[in-house]
Design a protein around this motif. Structure first.
Motif: not given
Ligand code: FDA
Length: 401
Positions: A21-24, A28-32, A393-401
């Motif tokens: 979501q954040a990438g879309q 710029s997104v990094l997953v560790l 919950s991941g989708w929601c956070a992805g709209q705001y981060v």
């Protein structure tokens, strides 16, 4: 590049959905991810077929100290949204039972789908990268939102404006699962509830294992299981260690040490009426013969050996039938524990929901810090509900981060 708009700790269900979501949104997104594979719990879920959601997802299928918290996320990203994503990727699914949807192409296809979405959204996923240390800069008074957090792995140091904790819960420690999310929350003085094993089999004292459970190991029976005013109508399974099966896992989330569980072995009948009918219809038949028609044979025989004196039906008085009805419909078993995190599917507890915005999953006290998925004090019933919470919950956070 070591600075990202968003760093997400954990490439599990919640973390990958948030990253997509954040990438879309052009971040710029990094997953560790500490392990050498993304989505390891997805891969082993649902017996390898990933029970990825439930058609009947509702807030009351979740346990939390704040039962209202999950409502917003579950209503904004629904089971139908995830089904849409699955179908967009050409995957098919089967409803097994009680609204539980399983992926026909196996669990790996769900992980591949999420990673394909990550690639399309330009998300970087770094495996074998365990986060040790997090610090937050105290430049919040300025308008400069850059470099809010420093995140240190064994290999590198990163900075990010937004930090998302998607590190899951501690169940199945042999997979490397830990309480990392709680430790981060405590570091920032957020209230937490300790993780405890849920959706987990019960264990019993050795004497009872010897007397009942080992003898019946492998026997499954549909029952209504009740504890603390909560009931589930599904199967239980006797094992050489105790009691498992879907009804057991479900009720384990509501069980506390010292509680007895009540087993109704005749869930389709009023036990007393059923016994009286049997007496009228089969006066000369022995109870154990008739019980073996309603229950697995081995269970019926063992119940009659241990608890119920079997004789021809016509010989029972109404009082005796009433006592047997109670034995069959309110059979009390007292577990002495659970198998614990070793086999638990999820954990109760996590970051106190009152510390987070239910809309964004952001900490109310620490700006730009987010918690999603199992690290939050929201735990679903068995049957795809936990993944649906992770996606939502991941989708929601992805709209705001
Ligand atoms: P998840 O555990 O998926 O991901 C967290 C990730 O963070 C992990 O990959 C971990 O390695 C990583 N991590 C942790 N600490 C880190 C650190 N310090 N640095 C970097 N990375 C770190 N649910 C359901 O709905 N249907 C099902 O069929 C099943 N089946 C099932 C089977 C089994 C055996 C288990 C154990 C669990 C299930 N579940 C399930 C539950 C489901 O797996 C669980 O609810 C979700 O995976 C939670 O998703 P999260 O993304 O929150 O955590």
């Amino acid at each position: 590049m070591t600075h990202f708009d968003v760093i997400i700790i954990g490439a599990g269900a919640a973390g990958l959905m948030c990253a997509i979501q954040a990438g879309q949104r052009g971040r710029s997104v990094l997953v560790l991810e500490k392990s050498n594979k993304a989505g390891r719990k997805i891969l082993i879920s649902g017996g390898g077929r990933c029970n990825f959601t439930n058609l009947y997802t509702e807030p009351d299928c979740y346990l939390s100290h704040n039962p209202h918290f999950c409502k917003s996320a579950l209503s904004r990203y629904t089971q139908w949204d995830f089904i849409g994503l699955v179908e967009k990727h050409g995957l098919s699914w089967t409803e097994k039972t009680l609204g539980q949807l399983f992926c026909d192409q196996k669990a790996g296809a769900i992980v591949d789908m999420l990673l394909a979405e990550c690639r399309e959204a330009d998300v970087k996923v770094e495996l074998n990268s365990e986060v040790d240390t997090i610090t937050k800069h105290s430049n919040e008074t300025t308008d400069d939102a850059s470099q809010q957090f420093t995140i240190i792995t064994q290999e590198r140091v990163y900075t990010a404006n937004s930090l998302v904790i998607a590190s899951g819960g501690p169940s199945i420690p042999k997979m490397g699962a830990t309480d990392f999310g709680l430790r981060v929350a405590k570091q920032f003085n957020l209230n937490t509830y300790p993780f405890t094993a849920a959706l987990v089999p019960f264990t019993f004292p050795e004497k009872e294992l010897e007397l009942l459970f080992r003898e019946l190991s492998g026997t499954a029976v549909d029952v209504i299981l009740t504890v603390n005013n909560t009931s589930f109508k599904e199967a239980i399974l006797f094992t050489h260690r105790g009691l498992s099966g879907p009804a057991t896992l479900q009720i384990s989330s509501y069980w506390r040490l010292g509680d007895s569980i009540s087993v109704n072995l005749l869930p389709e009948h009023n036990a007393e009426d059923w016994l009286m009918d049997q007496q009228v219809e089969h006066p000369n038949a022995e109870l154990k013969t008739l019980l073996a028609r309603a229950l697995p044979k081995r269970l019926a025989a063992r119940l009659c050996e241990l608890f119920i004196a079997s004789k021809p039906m016509k010989q029972y008085t109404p009082n005796e039938l009433q006592t047997i009805a109670t034995q069959l419909s309110e059979w009390e078993l007292k577990p002495h524990g659970t198998e614990g995190m070793r086999t638990a599917e999820v954990a109760l507890g996590g970051v106190d929901c009152n510390e987070l915005s239910s809309k964004t999953m952001e900490s109310k006290k620490i700006s730009h810090l987010y918690f999603i998925g199992e690290s939050v004090d929201v735990t679903g019933h068995l049957g795809g509900y936990n993944f649906q919470w992770a996606w939502a919950s991941g989708w929601c956070a992805g709209q705001y981060v």
